[in-house]
Design an enzyme around this catalytic site. Structure first.
Site, mmCIF file in Angstrom:
data_model
loop_
_atom_site.group_PDB
_atom_site.id
_atom_site.type_symbol
_atom_site.label_atom_id
_atom_site.label_comp_id
_atom_site.label_asym_id
_atom_site.label_seq_id
_atom_site.Cartn_x
_atom_site.Cartn_y
_atom_site.Cartn_z
ATOM 1 N N ASP A 33 0.868 -1.185 0.000
ATOM 2 C CA ASP A 33 0.000 0.000 0.000
ATOM 3 C C ASP A 33 0.901 1.230 0.000
ATOM 4 O O ASP A 33 1.830 1.316 0.805
ATOM 5 C CB ASP A 33 -0.907 -0.037 1.244
ATOM 6 N N ILE A 34 0.657 2.163 -0.916
ATOM 7 C CA ILE A 34 1.545 3.342 -1.003
ATOM 8 C C ILE A 34 1.275 4.356 0.109
ATOM 9 O O ILE A 34 2.072 5.255 0.318
ATOM 10 C CB ILE A 34 1.478 4.085 -2.359
ATOM 11 N N GLN A 96 -14.556 1.892 1.468
ATOM 12 C CA GLN A 96 -13.906 1.409 0.239
ATOM 13 C C GLN A 96 -13.586 2.599 -0.670
ATOM 14 O O GLN A 96 -14.469 3.407 -0.982
ATOM 15 C CB GLN A 96 -14.799 0.406 -0.512
ATOM 16 N N HIS A 102 -10.099 -6.047 -2.527
ATOM 17 C CA HIS A 102 -8.763 -6.266 -1.970
ATOM 18 C C HIS A 102 -8.860 -6.503 -0.475
ATOM 19 O O HIS A 102 -9.755 -5.987 0.188
ATOM 20 C CB HIS A 102 -7.855 -5.067 -2.248
ATOM 21 N N PHE A 103 -7.925 -7.284 0.010
ATOM 22 C CA PHE A 103 -7.733 -7.446 1.449
ATOM 23 C C PHE A 103 -6.483 -6.672 1.843
ATOM 24 O O PHE A 103 -5.467 -6.723 1.140
ATOM 25 C CB PHE A 103 -7.545 -8.919 1.818
ATOM 26 N N HIS A 104 -6.580 -5.975 2.964
ATOM 27 C CA HIS A 104 -5.421 -5.322 3.562
ATOM 28 C C HIS A 104 -4.794 -6.290 4.568
ATOM 29 O O HIS A 104 -5.525 -6.893 5.378
ATOM 30 C CB HIS A 104 -5.837 -4.090 4.369
HETATM 31 P P1 AMP Z 1 -9.834 0.779 0.536
HETATM 32 O O1 AMP Z 1 -10.295 1.855 1.484
HETATM 33 O O2 AMP Z 1 -9.939 -0.579 1.167
HETATM 34 O O3 AMP Z 1 -10.470 0.851 -0.834
HETATM 35 O O4 AMP Z 1 -8.283 1.034 0.393
HETATM 36 C C1 AMP Z 1 -7.629 1.342 -0.784
HETATM 37 C C2 AMP Z 1 -6.164 1.374 -0.431
HETATM 38 O O5 AMP Z 1 -5.434 1.488 -1.639
HETATM 39 C C3 AMP Z 1 -5.729 2.533 0.478
HETATM 40 O O6 AMP Z 1 -5.123 1.994 1.646
HETATM 41 C C4 AMP Z 1 -4.734 3.303 -0.379
HETATM 42 O O7 AMP Z 1 -3.661 3.807 0.382
HETATM 43 C C5 AMP Z 1 -4.287 2.262 -1.368
HETATM 44 N N1 AMP Z 1 -3.812 2.749 -2.655
HETATM 45 C C6 AMP Z 1 -4.370 3.689 -3.439
HETATM 46 N N2 AMP Z 1 -3.672 3.832 -4.578
HETATM 47 C C7 AMP Z 1 -2.664 2.936 -4.529
HETATM 48 C C8 AMP Z 1 -1.604 2.580 -5.408
HETATM 49 N N3 AMP Z 1 -1.418 3.200 -6.582
HETATM 50 N N4 AMP Z 1 -0.732 1.620 -5.024
HETATM 51 C C9 AMP Z 1 -0.888 0.991 -3.836
HETATM 52 N N5 AMP Z 1 -1.871 1.284 -2.955
HETATM 53 C C10 AMP Z 1 -2.742 2.241 -3.296
#
Ligand code: AMP
Length: 143
Positions: A33-34, A96, A102-104
Protein backbone atom coordinates in the site's frame (compact mmCIF):
# COMPACT_ATOMS: atom_id res chain seq x y z
CA UNK A 1 -22.48 -0.06 -10.15
CA UNK A 2 -20.47 -1.92 -12.81
CA UNK A 3 -16.76 -2.71 -12.64
CA UNK A 4 -14.61 0.24 -13.78
CA UNK A 5 -11.69 -1.01 -15.89
CA UNK A 6 -9.83 2.20 -15.15
CA UNK A 7 -9.64 1.78 -11.39
CA UNK A 8 -6.11 2.03 -10.04
CA UNK A 9 -5.71 -1.67 -9.26
CA UNK A 10 -6.88 -2.65 -12.76
CA UNK A 11 -4.14 -0.36 -14.08
CA UNK A 12 -1.58 -2.01 -11.79
CA UNK A 13 -2.72 -5.44 -13.04
CA UNK A 14 -2.27 -4.31 -16.66
CA UNK A 15 1.17 -2.87 -15.87
CA UNK A 16 0.01 0.67 -16.61
CA UNK A 17 0.80 1.83 -13.07
CA UNK A 18 3.85 0.87 -10.99
CA UNK A 19 3.55 -1.14 -7.79
CA UNK A 20 5.91 -2.61 -5.23
CA UNK A 21 4.88 -6.20 -5.91
CA UNK A 22 5.65 -8.82 -3.27
CA UNK A 23 3.79 -11.87 -4.61
CA UNK A 24 2.08 -12.96 -7.81
CA UNK A 25 0.57 -16.17 -9.14
CA UNK A 26 -1.99 -16.94 -11.86
CA UNK A 27 -4.94 -15.68 -9.81
CA UNK A 28 -3.57 -13.23 -7.27
CA UNK A 29 -1.31 -10.20 -6.88
CA UNK A 30 0.03 -8.68 -3.65
CA UNK A 31 1.78 -5.31 -3.40
CA UNK A 32 2.59 -2.63 -0.86
CA UNK A 33 0.00 0.00 0.00
CA UNK A 34 1.55 3.34 -1.00
CA UNK A 35 -0.14 5.06 1.95
CA UNK A 36 0.50 2.39 4.57
CA UNK A 37 -1.28 2.40 7.90
CA UNK A 38 1.82 0.70 9.31
CA UNK A 39 5.23 -0.49 8.11
CA UNK A 40 4.77 -3.35 5.65
CA UNK A 41 1.03 -2.82 4.93
CA UNK A 42 0.17 -4.85 1.82
CA UNK A 43 -2.90 -5.35 -0.38
CA UNK A 44 -3.92 -8.71 -1.86
CA UNK A 45 -6.11 -8.61 -4.97
CA UNK A 46 -7.57 -11.12 -7.41
CA UNK A 47 -6.57 -10.82 -11.06
CA UNK A 48 -10.16 -11.45 -12.08
CA UNK A 49 -12.22 -8.24 -11.92
CA UNK A 50 -14.66 -7.87 -9.02
CA UNK A 51 -15.80 -4.74 -7.24
CA UNK A 52 -16.16 -6.05 -3.71
CA UNK A 53 -17.63 -8.88 -1.61
CA UNK A 54 -21.04 -8.47 -3.25
CA UNK A 55 -19.59 -8.90 -6.72
CA UNK A 56 -16.98 -11.66 -6.34
CA UNK A 57 -17.94 -15.29 -6.86
CA UNK A 58 -17.40 -17.60 -3.87
CA UNK A 59 -14.67 -19.68 -5.50
CA UNK A 60 -12.62 -16.59 -6.36
CA UNK A 61 -13.08 -15.29 -2.83
CA UNK A 62 -11.77 -18.60 -1.48
CA UNK A 63 -8.68 -18.34 -3.67
CA UNK A 64 -8.12 -14.77 -2.48
CA UNK A 65 -8.50 -15.47 1.24
CA UNK A 66 -6.30 -18.55 0.85
CA UNK A 67 -3.58 -16.21 -0.42
CA UNK A 68 -4.18 -13.78 2.47
CA UNK A 69 -3.90 -16.69 4.90
CA UNK A 70 -0.64 -17.73 3.31
CA UNK A 71 0.95 -14.29 3.10
CA UNK A 72 -0.09 -12.64 6.37
CA UNK A 73 2.22 -14.65 8.69
CA UNK A 74 5.09 -14.17 6.23
CA UNK A 75 4.55 -10.41 6.18
CA UNK A 76 4.47 -10.42 9.98
CA UNK A 77 7.75 -12.33 10.12
CA UNK A 78 9.45 -10.29 7.39
CA UNK A 79 8.62 -7.01 9.11
CA UNK A 80 9.35 -8.23 12.64
CA UNK A 81 5.78 -7.26 13.57
CA UNK A 82 4.00 -8.34 16.74
CA UNK A 83 0.71 -9.14 14.99
CA UNK A 84 -1.42 -8.12 12.04
CA UNK A 85 -4.88 -6.89 11.10
CA UNK A 86 -6.77 -8.13 8.02
CA UNK A 87 -9.31 -5.63 6.63
CA UNK A 88 -11.68 -5.60 3.67
CA UNK A 89 -14.15 -2.76 2.95
CA UNK A 90 -17.34 -2.89 0.89
CA UNK A 91 -18.77 0.30 -0.63
CA UNK A 92 -17.80 3.91 0.01
CA UNK A 93 -19.99 4.02 3.11
CA UNK A 94 -17.74 1.36 4.65
CA UNK A 95 -14.51 3.08 3.61
CA UNK A 96 -13.91 1.41 0.24
CA UNK A 97 -11.89 3.79 -1.93
CA UNK A 98 -10.69 1.48 -4.72
CA UNK A 99 -13.42 -0.53 -6.40
CA UNK A 100 -11.46 -3.69 -7.17
CA UNK A 101 -11.80 -6.07 -4.23
CA UNK A 102 -8.76 -6.27 -1.97
CA UNK A 103 -7.73 -7.45 1.45
CA UNK A 104 -5.42 -5.32 3.56
CA UNK A 105 -2.75 -7.07 5.64
CA UNK A 106 -1.62 -4.47 8.17
CA UNK A 107 1.26 -5.43 10.46
CA UNK A 108 0.92 -4.24 14.07
CA UNK A 109 3.74 -3.29 16.41
CA UNK A 110 3.30 -3.07 20.16
CA UNK A 111 3.02 0.56 21.20
CA UNK A 112 2.73 1.89 17.62
CA UNK A 113 -0.68 3.34 16.71
CA UNK A 114 -2.11 2.80 13.24
CA UNK A 115 -2.05 5.75 10.88
CA UNK A 116 -5.37 6.81 9.39
CA UNK A 117 -6.26 5.06 6.13
CA UNK A 118 -4.68 6.61 3.02
CA UNK A 119 -3.45 9.58 5.05
CA UNK A 120 0.24 9.82 4.13
CA UNK A 121 2.21 8.77 1.06
CA UNK A 122 5.27 6.69 2.02
CA UNK A 123 8.70 7.44 0.51
CA UNK A 124 9.48 5.24 -2.45
CA UNK A 125 12.85 4.06 -1.08
CA UNK A 126 11.19 2.92 2.16
CA UNK A 127 8.50 1.06 0.20
CA UNK A 128 11.22 -0.57 -1.92
CA UNK A 129 13.14 -1.72 1.15
CA UNK A 130 10.02 -3.13 2.84
CA UNK A 131 8.92 -4.88 -0.36
CA UNK A 132 12.34 -6.52 -0.62
CA UNK A 133 12.12 -7.80 2.98
CA UNK A 134 8.68 -9.29 2.29
CA UNK A 135 9.72 -10.78 -1.06
CA UNK A 136 12.69 -12.44 0.63
CA UNK A 137 10.48 -13.99 3.29
CA UNK A 138 7.91 -15.14 0.73
CA UNK A 139 10.70 -16.52 -1.42
CA UNK A 140 12.05 -18.37 1.59
CA UNK A 141 8.67 -19.90 2.34
CA UNK A 142 6.98 -20.27 -1.05
CA UNK A 143 9.70 -20.17 -3.68
P1 AMP B 1 -9.83 0.78 0.54
O1 AMP B 1 -10.29 1.85 1.48
O2 AMP B 1 -9.94 -0.58 1.17
O3 AMP B 1 -10.47 0.85 -0.83
O4 AMP B 1 -8.28 1.03 0.39
C1 AMP B 1 -7.63 1.34 -0.78
C2 AMP B 1 -6.16 1.37 -0.43
O5 AMP B 1 -5.43 1.49 -1.64
C3 AMP B 1 -5.73 2.53 0.48
O6 AMP B 1 -5.12 1.99 1.65
C4 AMP B 1 -4.73 3.30 -0.38
O7 AMP B 1 -3.66 3.81 0.38
C5 AMP B 1 -4.29 2.26 -1.37
N1 AMP B 1 -3.81 2.75 -2.66
C6 AMP B 1 -4.37 3.69 -3.44
N2 AMP B 1 -3.67 3.83 -4.58
C7 AMP B 1 -2.66 2.94 -4.53
C8 AMP B 1 -1.60 2.58 -5.41
N3 AMP B 1 -1.42 3.20 -6.58
N4 AMP B 1 -0.73 1.62 -5.02
C9 AMP B 1 -0.89 0.99 -3.84
N5 AMP B 1 -1.87 1.28 -2.95
C10 AMP B 1 -2.74 2.24 -3.30
Amino acid sequence: MSYDDNNIFAKILRGEMPAHKVFEDNETLAFLDIMPRSKGHILVIPKKPAINMMDIDPDSLCVLIRCVHRLAPLVRKAMGADGFVVQQFNEAAAGQMVFHIHFHIVPRYIGVPLKHAASEMEQDDILSANAELIRQEIGNQLG
